[in-house]
Design a protein around this motif. Structure first.
Motif, short mmCIF file in Angstrom:
data_model
loop_
_atom_site.label_atom_id
_atom_site.label_comp_id
_atom_site.label_asym_id
_atom_site.label_seq_id
_atom_site.Cartn_x
_atom_site.Cartn_y
_atom_site.Cartn_z
N GLU A 206 3.11 -0.86 -5.85
CA GLU A 206 1.78 -0.89 -6.62
C GLU A 206 1.55 -2.47 -6.51
OE1 GLU A 206 -0.13 0.88 -10.43
OE2 GLU A 206 0.95 -0.92 -11.08
N ASN A 207 2.56 -3.42 -6.87
CA ASN A 207 2.52 -4.81 -6.84
C ASN A 207 2.00 -5.28 -5.59
OD1 ASN A 207 2.73 -7.50 -8.27
ND2 ASN A 207 4.19 -7.88 -6.32
N ALA A 208 2.64 -4.65 -4.28
CA ALA A 208 2.31 -5.11 -2.99
C ALA A 208 0.83 -4.70 -2.77
CB ALA A 208 3.15 -4.66 -2.27
N VAL A 209 0.34 -3.66 -3.19
CA VAL A 209 -1.22 -3.15 -2.76
C VAL A 209 -1.84 -3.99 -3.57
CG1 VAL A 209 -2.44 -1.23 -2.85
CG2 VAL A 209 -0.15 -1.03 -1.73
N GLU A 210 -1.87 -3.57 -5.02
CA GLU A 210 -3.02 -4.01 -5.85
C GLU A 210 -2.90 -5.62 -6.15
OE1 GLU A 210 -5.33 -2.12 -7.25
OE2 GLU A 210 -4.50 -0.13 -6.09
N GLY A 211 -1.58 -6.14 -6.13
CA GLY A 211 -1.60 -7.69 -6.30
C GLY A 211 -1.58 -8.44 -5.10
N CYS A 212 -0.69 -8.17 -4.32
CA CYS A 212 -0.69 -9.37 -3.03
C CYS A 212 -1.76 -9.00 -2.16
CB CYS A 212 0.66 -9.00 -2.32
SG CYS A 212 2.14 -9.18 -3.24
N GLN A 273 5.35 -2.51 5.04
CA GLN A 273 4.27 -1.65 5.63
C GLN A 273 3.11 -1.30 4.62
OE1 GLN A 273 4.14 -0.59 8.46
NE2 GLN A 273 5.80 -1.20 9.54
N SER A 274 3.56 -1.01 3.28
CA SER A 274 2.40 -0.81 2.29
C SER A 274 1.54 -1.98 2.30
CB SER A 274 3.12 -0.63 0.92
OG SER A 274 4.06 0.46 0.65
N ARG A 275 1.97 -3.24 2.33
CA ARG A 275 1.01 -4.18 2.30
C ARG A 275 0.11 -4.37 3.55
NH1 ARG A 275 4.78 -8.08 0.98
NH2 ARG A 275 4.96 -8.76 3.05
N ARG A 276 0.77 -4.16 4.84
CA ARG A 276 0.02 -4.01 5.84
C ARG A 276 -1.17 -2.89 5.94
NH1 ARG A 276 5.37 -4.43 8.62
NH2 ARG A 276 5.74 -6.57 9.03
N GLU A 277 -0.72 -1.60 5.31
CA GLU A 277 -1.60 -0.76 5.30
C GLU A 277 -2.75 -0.78 4.35
OE1 GLU A 277 -3.34 3.39 5.73
OE2 GLU A 277 -2.30 1.94 6.91
N ALA A 278 -2.38 -1.61 3.10
CA ALA A 278 -3.70 -2.02 2.12
C ALA A 278 -4.39 -2.92 2.80
CB ALA A 278 -2.88 -2.55 0.87
N LEU A 279 -3.69 -3.78 3.91
CA LEU A 279 -4.72 -4.93 4.27
C LEU A 279 -5.61 -4.01 5.32
CD1 LEU A 279 -2.17 -7.90 5.15
CD2 LEU A 279 -4.62 -7.96 3.90
N ARG A 280 -5.29 -3.18 6.03
CA ARG A 280 -5.89 -2.49 6.93
C ARG A 280 -7.29 -1.82 6.10
NH1 ARG A 280 -6.91 2.48 8.58
NH2 ARG A 280 -5.62 3.30 6.76
N ILE A 281 -6.72 -1.07 5.09
CA ILE A 281 -7.90 -0.38 4.53
C ILE A 281 -9.08 -1.32 3.86
CG2 ILE A 281 -8.32 1.11 2.30
CD1 ILE A 281 -5.59 2.17 2.80
N LEU A 282 -8.47 -2.47 3.10
CA LEU A 282 -9.27 -3.38 2.83
C LEU A 282 -10.28 -4.00 4.07
CD1 LEU A 282 -10.51 -5.24 0.58
CD2 LEU A 282 -8.41 -6.85 0.95
N GLY A 283 -9.77 -4.17 5.06
CA GLY A 283 -10.39 -4.68 6.01
C GLY A 283 -11.51 -3.58 6.66
#
Length: 321
Positions: A206-212, A273-283
């Motif tokens: 959660e920290n990787a997605v919501e925070g980073c 991988q969680s961070r990369r996926e969150a970046l993809r969705i945000l993009g």
């Protein structure tokens, strides 16, 4: 030394260099021409603030319901923030769905139920009311983070920083509520189920997605608003909030760095991988960003091209970590 000058987590120098570079370049980023043809530093994006779904049934008392649940997702991914009704010549009413982009999501806690902002007749009011709601939802998210960090044996500096961040979010909520009320809107209630215990890996994901990712992007957008909003009260409020949000982003990255020593190689790769996926969705969300002109002008929200530039800065930080 006041509490506002205490440094609890180290500064993330790459993050700060990236953000300051983007903000210093603010007048130079793509802006285009205003609707009247005068160059003012923002573009005339398509106005996706409303969609008329047509007639709705009249209630027994002669009033009209607000069935916001009937509003479909916008095809460009713009957030649905509520609905209102508009009277018609035959005495009926049409359902109007309101859509606006929402950046600066902050640290959304697990289980947060989406809330609709009641129609105030003001795009700015809706923007600030939703922002206040998100700030309020971040308070329990940080308190939970502090408790879990302590449970998992994190350094006391991280625990204190999380608690301090919760206090920051209380102040942010009040500040955004004041802006919302100024424009005739009220903050919706935060609907959040009780938290359940979770593992260190779940907390860190959660920290990787919501925070980073999301909170860091929120800090970028708040910084942009604090620099470009034409409304002086908005500019002053967001400038103060942006300073805190940058520290919150640095806390997220500090938690991520601490975690590297407590996870296996496979778990560390899972976080990346969680961070990369969150970046993809945000993009994808950024590419669908079409804010109405008043939100660009008065609230300082970035235009599509400007939001994409901010996202590229975030991606440069997130993908190198």
């Amino acid at each position: 030394m006041s509490s506002r000058t205490v440094v609890l987590v180290p500064k993330h120098r790459m993050l700060r260099r990236t953000l300051y570079g983007l903000l210093l370049a603010a007048p130079l980023l793509p802006g285009g021409l205003a609707c009247g043809g005068e160059e003012v530093g923002f573009v005339c994006e398509p106005d996706y603030s409303a969609l008329n779904l047509g007639p709705i049934a009249v209630q027994a008392d002669g009033g009209f319901p607000r069935p916001c649940g009937l509003c479909p997702p916008h095809p460009d991914g713009v957030s649905n923030w509520g609905c209102s009704t508009a009277g018609t010549a035959d005495g009926g009413a049409d359902l109007i769905c309101h859509y606006q982009s929402c950046f600066g999501d902050g640290r959304r806690p697990e289980g947060l139920r989406e809330a609709a902002v009641l129609d105030s007749g003001s795009e700015l009011g809706a923007l600030f009311a939703k922002a206040a709601w998100l700030e309020a939802a971040s308070v329990p998210a940080f308190l939970r983070l502090a408790e879990e960090l302590q449970t998992h044996g994190a350094p006391e500096e991280l625990v204190k920083a999380a608690r301090r961040s919760a206090g920051d979010e209380v102040r942010h909520t009040r500040a955004m509520q004041a802006l919302a009320r100024r424009h005739g809107a009220d903050m919706p209630e935060v609907d959040l189920p009780p938290f359940e215990p979770r593992s260190l890996e779940e907390m860190l994901r959660e920290n990787a997605v919501e925070g980073c990712v999301r909170e860091t992007f929120g800090a970028f957008v708040a910084g942009w608003q604090g620099r470009t909003a034409r409304d002086p009260e908005v500019r002053s409020t967001l400038r103060a909030i942006a300073r805190d949000e940058l520290r919150h982003a640095e806390l997220a990255w500090a938690v991520d760095a601490w975690a590297q020593e407590h996870l296996s190689a496979a778990q560390r790769e899972g976080l990346r991988q969680s961070r990369r996926e969150a970046l993809r969705i945000l993009g994808e969300e950024v590419d669908g960003h079409h804010p109405p002109e008043p939100l660009i002008h008065d609230a300082g929200l970035p235009s599509l091209a400007q939001a994409q530039a901010l996202f590229q800065g975030l991606a440069a930080v997130g993908l190198q970590a």
